[in-house]
Design a protein around this motif. Structure first.
Motif, PDB file in Angstrom:
ATOM      1  N   THR A 253       0.743  -1.261  -0.132  1.00  0.00           N
ATOM      2  CA  THR A 253      -0.028   0.103  -0.017  1.00  0.00           C
ATOM      3  C   THR A 253       0.868   1.321   0.077  1.00  0.00           C
ATOM      4  N   THR A 254       2.184   1.153   0.351  1.00  0.00           N
ATOM      5  CA  THR A 254       2.955   2.304   0.398  1.00  0.00           C
ATOM      6  C   THR A 254       3.039   2.861  -1.192  1.00  0.00           C
ATOM      7  N   LEU A 255       2.706   2.104  -2.133  1.00  0.00           N
ATOM      8  CA  LEU A 255       2.689   2.346  -3.704  1.00  0.00           C
ATOM      9  C   LEU A 255       1.410   3.308  -3.823  1.00  0.00           C
ATOM     10  N   ILE A 256       0.486   3.358  -3.178  1.00  0.00           N
ATOM     11  CA  ILE A 256      -0.542   4.202  -3.320  1.00  0.00           C
ATOM     12  C   ILE A 256      -1.081   5.012  -2.111  1.00  0.00           C
ATOM     13  N   SER A 257      -0.119   5.643  -1.597  1.00  0.00           N
ATOM     14  CA  SER A 257      -0.336   6.511  -0.437  1.00  0.00           C
ATOM     15  C   SER A 257      -1.011   7.666  -0.674  1.00  0.00           C
ATOM     16  N   ILE A 258      -2.571   7.539  -0.513  1.00  0.00           N
ATOM     17  CA  ILE A 258      -3.656   8.505  -0.857  1.00  0.00           C
ATOM     18  C   ILE A 258      -3.886   9.186   0.574  1.00  0.00           C
ATOM     19  N   THR A 259      -4.712   8.385   1.333  1.00  0.00           N
ATOM     20  CA  THR A 259      -4.927   8.979   2.609  1.00  0.00           C
ATOM     21  C   THR A 259      -3.731   9.032   3.796  1.00  0.00           C
ATOM     22  N   PRO A 260      -3.904   9.910   4.713  1.00  0.00           N
ATOM     23  CA  PRO A 260      -2.875   9.888   5.769  1.00  0.00           C
ATOM     24  C   PRO A 260      -2.609   8.570   6.335  1.00  0.00           C
ATOM     25  N   GLY A 261      -1.468   8.126   6.332  1.00  0.00           N
ATOM     26  CA  GLY A 261      -1.148   6.851   6.840  1.00  0.00           C
ATOM     27  C   GLY A 261      -1.892   5.814   6.439  1.00  0.00           C
ATOM     28  N   ASN A 262      -2.164   5.918   5.058  1.00  0.00           N
ATOM     29  CA  ASN A 262      -3.182   5.147   4.325  1.00  0.00           C
ATOM     30  C   ASN A 262      -4.388   4.501   5.194  1.00  0.00           C
ATOM     31  N   ILE A 263      -5.000   5.236   5.964  1.00  0.00           N
ATOM     32  CA  ILE A 263      -6.332   5.000   6.929  1.00  0.00           C
ATOM     33  C   ILE A 263      -7.174   4.408   5.946  1.00  0.00           C
ATOM     34  N   GLY A 264      -7.796   3.474   6.172  1.00  0.00           N
ATOM     35  CA  GLY A 264      -8.731   2.941   5.448  1.00  0.00           C
ATOM     36  C   GLY A 264      -8.470   1.680   4.382  1.00  0.00           C
ATOM     37  N   ILE A 265      -7.293   2.195   3.942  1.00  0.00           N
ATOM     38  CA  ILE A 265      -6.684   1.142   2.898  1.00  0.00           C
ATOM     39  C   ILE A 265      -6.144  -0.055   3.624  1.00  0.00           C
TER      40      ILE A 265
END
Length: 316
Positions: A253-265
């Motif tokens: 998921t580091t590749l798609i860092s959209i939300t802060p801290g990838n929260i939810g993802i």
């Protein structure tokens, strides 16, 4: 042409914002619909919290070691307070701001204090990102092939991981050729150029890649151990090996860092691994939420401390 590129950048930035709002909207809706489940977190045995907090601090050590080792490629000899503090700050801002903002802020510090060229720094971070994904793929793939799985979905996941792994290797090998191609998307071109600079840098130190992969493996194990303990505290029986497998998948998921801290993802990925974990989606998300809360508390406390002592004092 300039207007076209500028327009594309504007559209992409707005799309990122839209995706962020949508994901956070789903997170908020899920929380409201399952608020009774989250209340169970208040009934956990709090005597285990010190251990969880310790594991959160312990899991930051490989992150800091990776940064310290990487900085030596630029002939930077950072103080312990700096390489530890800047690693915490990087994670801190990634947790409260979207789009890997911590990487940028850490780069600003290195530029102002050590006059480190940001393009070189971002190039090394790009290579580190690729190695991070490679580590996650390799660990998950090995566990998927040789681990205790009895479900057919593992075949599809293993194939997907193999494709990602091969794609990363192909990208790594062909990045020099890609630098000569104008893809007409500015941030993509900049990323390719940065990664190319990073590859040129690590080729001067052949041990760098193996060392970083080893450090990231330890990082993955540390995060996995904390997540496993969260399941255990919630009285959810899961396999430690499968938790490491799931944790390895979340590294992608580091590749798609959209939300802060990838929260939810990250929580969604862990929740959807219920078929492997042997617990329900809601229980998986609950354990992932406890894991995030513990890590967030540590990051906020340490992040605010180092933000004051490093970013505000040192750069004043």
């Amino acid at each position: 042409m300039f207007i076209s590129v500028k327009l594309k950048s504007f559209i992409l930035s707005k799309l990122k914002l839209v995706f962020q709002v949508i994901i956070l909207g789903f997170v908020g809706r899920y929380f409201l619909n399952h608020i009774s489940d989250f209340k169970h977190l208040l009934s956990i045995d709090f005597k285990w919290l010190p251990i969880l907090f310790f594991l959160s601090v312990f899991s930051l050590i490989p992150v800091a070691l990776e940064f310290n080792y990487s900085s030596k490629l630029f002939n930077l000899h950072l103080k312990a307070k700096e390489w530890i503090g800047l690693s915490v700050i990087n994670t801190f801002y990634n947790q409260i701001l979207p789009l890997s903002s911590g990487v940028f802020i850490r780069g600003v510090y290195l530029k102002k204090k050590f006059d480190l060229d940001y393009s070189k720094y971002s190039g090394l971070m790009g290579v580190s990102l690729i190695l991070n994904i490679l580590t996650g793929c390799i660990v998950a793939l090995l566990i998927g092939v040789f681990g205790p799985f009895e479900v057919t979905y593992i075949t599809e996941i293993s194939i997907s991981l193999s494709i990602i792994l091969i794609s990363c290797i192909v990208f790594y090998l062909s990045v020099k050729k890609l630098t000569k191609i104008d893809l007409r998307i500015k941030f993509v071109n900049n990323f390719i150029l940065s990664v190319n600079d990073g590859i040129d840098l690590i080729q001067e130190n052949k041990k760098f890649m193996c060392t970083i992969l080893l450090i990231q493996l330890l990082m993955n194990l540390g995060f996995g151990l904390r997540l496993f303990l969260c399941f255990w505290i919630l009285n959810l029986e899961v396999s430690f090996l499968i938790v490491i497998f799931v944790q390895s998948l979340t590294m992608l998921t580091t590749l798609i860092s959209i939300t802060p801290g990838n929260i939810g993802i990250r929580e969604a990925i862990i929740g959807n691994m219920q078929v492997f974990l042997g617990v329900s989606f809601e229980e998986s998300v609950l354990a992932a939420t406890l894991d995030r809360i513990i890590s967030l508390i540590i990051i906020l406390v340490l992040g605010m401390y180092f933000n004051f002592t490093l970013i505000q004092k040192e750069l004043k």
